[in-house]
Write a protein that holds these residues in place. Structure first.
Motif, short mmCIF file in Angstrom:
data_model
loop_
_atom_site.label_atom_id
_atom_site.label_comp_id
_atom_site.label_asym_id
_atom_site.label_seq_id
_atom_site.Cartn_x
_atom_site.Cartn_y
_atom_site.Cartn_z
N ALA A 193 0.83 -1.21 0.00
CA ALA A 193 0.00 0.00 0.00
C ALA A 193 0.86 1.26 0.00
O ALA A 193 0.54 2.25 -0.68
N ALA A 194 1.98 1.22 0.74
CA ALA A 194 2.88 2.38 0.79
C ALA A 194 3.50 2.64 -0.58
O ALA A 194 3.54 3.78 -1.07
N VAL A 195 4.00 1.59 -1.21
CA VAL A 195 4.64 1.74 -2.53
C VAL A 195 3.60 2.17 -3.56
O VAL A 195 3.86 3.06 -4.39
N ARG A 196 2.43 1.56 -3.51
CA ARG A 196 1.38 1.89 -4.49
C ARG A 196 0.97 3.35 -4.37
O ARG A 196 0.70 4.02 -5.38
N HIS A 197 0.90 3.85 -3.14
CA HIS A 197 0.55 5.26 -2.92
C HIS A 197 1.54 6.18 -3.63
O HIS A 197 1.13 7.14 -4.31
N LEU A 198 2.81 5.88 -3.50
CA LEU A 198 3.84 6.72 -4.13
C LEU A 198 3.80 6.61 -5.65
O LEU A 198 3.95 7.61 -6.36
N LEU A 199 3.59 5.41 -6.17
CA LEU A 199 3.50 5.24 -7.62
C LEU A 199 2.26 5.95 -8.17
O LEU A 199 2.30 6.56 -9.25
N ASP A 200 1.16 5.87 -7.44
CA ASP A 200 -0.06 6.54 -7.88
C ASP A 200 0.09 8.05 -7.92
O ASP A 200 -0.61 8.74 -8.68
N LEU A 201 1.00 8.58 -7.11
CA LEU A 201 1.27 10.02 -7.12
C LEU A 201 2.08 10.43 -8.35
O LEU A 201 2.19 11.63 -8.64
N GLY A 202 2.64 9.45 -9.06
CA GLY A 202 3.38 9.76 -10.29
C GLY A 202 4.87 9.53 -10.21
O GLY A 202 5.59 9.81 -11.18
N HIS A 203 5.37 9.00 -9.10
CA HIS A 203 6.80 8.72 -8.99
C HIS A 203 7.16 7.52 -9.87
O HIS A 203 6.42 6.52 -9.93
N ARG A 204 8.29 7.61 -10.57
CA ARG A 204 8.67 6.55 -11.51
C ARG A 204 9.15 5.28 -10.79
O ARG A 204 9.01 4.18 -11.31
N THR A 205 9.72 5.47 -9.64
CA THR A 205 10.12 4.33 -8.82
C THR A 205 10.19 4.78 -7.37
O THR A 205 10.03 5.98 -7.07
N VAL A 206 10.43 3.85 -6.47
CA VAL A 206 10.47 4.13 -5.03
C VAL A 206 11.71 3.47 -4.44
O VAL A 206 11.92 2.27 -4.61
N TRP A 207 12.53 4.27 -3.76
CA TRP A 207 13.68 3.72 -3.05
C TRP A 207 13.19 3.15 -1.72
O TRP A 207 12.14 3.55 -1.21
#
Length: 362
Positions: A193-207
């Motif tokens: 859920a945390a990663v999906r939230h960041l991707l849904d905001l438009g970030h290309r990837t998540v560290w």
């Protein structure tokens, strides 16, 4: 005369609330003394001590008044032996410094008290088979009815440690549901859920700022982070690892501040996120304009971070309640099977996450 009698016998004469004269001995009062003073049988005193029914309120108050006057305290060990239970739950834990373990322990103690049970805590410094065996032995000497093990490190799932088969056990935070009754937070669901939230905001990837390698929870969160990125077809950055502390988060933040393509970080706990925020701030990376940060735990202070931290909420109270419920059911042989019960998490969105600059400018 009373004075002479007291001098010759070593007793003080007094009166009960009913006006009867009695002797107050300097030695410890017995059940027979209470019965004699209250004018009832020893069996009635026993029933009052153990909270049994069948005693009138007037008689009960009379017995309690006698107990109070004589300073009588029921022998809890003898009562426990007679009933076959001590109304005490042992808790073994390997680490008292982490937020998760401390809050889980607090929840267990609260839930146990609500059920009328005390908790005996036994920290184990080194998580080895010998230490665990010794801990169970010591808890046996301390007279507990069952044991809850808060085992955050990889032990049971790797068959490094086995628990005594004759003891009623529930394990918190482990991957050993095939052999034990386990209660845990849905680590993977929360991380996804945390990663999906960041991707849904438009970030290309998540560290990812991960926890220590030996931690079961850290592995579950890292695996879910990796799987979520892979499922979205994102580039997988290298893992930056900490030890759950804010200091390790700060050190990781110093590294990540130099990664110009780093626009979003999922920290495996809120304490590391706190150190990360400080390091990014000191190096001129604005949160969330330049870098979005999300944590895990939702500690009470998370809303007071600068900026308030977006995080994944763990329901420690429910974990503790289910641990106590599970161990009591095992004690009562109430059909509890081996397996893992997962407590759901909840994403709490605050001010530390936002779309990346490029997406926001479009």
């Amino acid at each position: 005369m009373d004075t002479a009698d007291s001098a010759s016998t070593g007793e003080d004469r007094g009166r009960t609330r009913t006006g009867k004269r009695t002797a107050r001995r300097t030695q410890r009062a017995s059940m027979a003394d209470v019965a004699r003073l209250a004018g009832v049988s020893s069996q009635t005193v026993s029933r009052v001590s153990n909270g049994y029914e069948g005693v009138t309120e007037e008689t009960r108050q009379q017995v309690l008044a006698a107990m109070n006057e004589l300073g009588y305290r029921p022998n809890s060990a003898a009562r426990a032996l007679k009933r076959g239970e001590f109304r005490t739950i042992g808790v073994i834990t390997f680490n008292l410094s982490t937020t998760g373990n401390m809050r889980t322990l607090e929840a267990i103690a609260t839930s146990a008290a609500q059920e009328g049970y005390a908790v005996t805590l036994l920290p184990v410094a080194v998580p080895t088979q010998d230490e665990v065996r010794g801990a169970f032995s010591r808890l046996g000497e301390l007279a507990v009815d069952a044991v809850i093990v808060i085992m955050e490190v990889h032990l049971l799932d790797a068959a490094t440690i086995s628990l005594p088969p004759h003891v009623q056990v529930v394990v918190a935070d482990s991957d050993a549901g095939d052999r034990y009754t386990v209660v845990d937070t849905d680590q993977a669901g929360g991380a996804r859920a945390a990663v999906r939230h960041l991707l849904d905001l438009g970030h290309r990837t998540v560290w990812h700022l991960a926890g220590p390698e030996e931690s079961f929870a850290a592995q579950r969160r890292a695996d879910a982070w990796r799987a979520e990125l892979a499922g979205a077809g994102c580039v997988l950055p290298r893992v930056v690892r900490g030890d759950w502390s804010a200091e390790s988060g700060y050190r990781a933040g110093v590294q990540l501040a130099d990664e110009k393509d780093c626009t979003a970080v999922f920290a495996a706990n809120d304490q590391m996120a706190l150190g990360l925020l400080r390091a990014l701030h000191e190096r001129g990376r604005k949160i969330p304009d330049d870098v979005s940060v999300i944590g895990f735990d939702d500690i009470p202070e998370a809303g007071s971070f600068l900026p308030p931290l977006t995080t994944v909420h763990q329901d420690f109270a429910e974990v503790g309640r289910l641990c106590v419920e599970g161990v009591l059911r095992r004690m009562r042989h109430d059909g509890v099977e081996h397996g893992t019960t997962l407590v759901p998490t909840k994403l709490v969105v605050r001010d530390s996450t936002a779309p990346p600059r490029a997406a926001a400018d479009e």
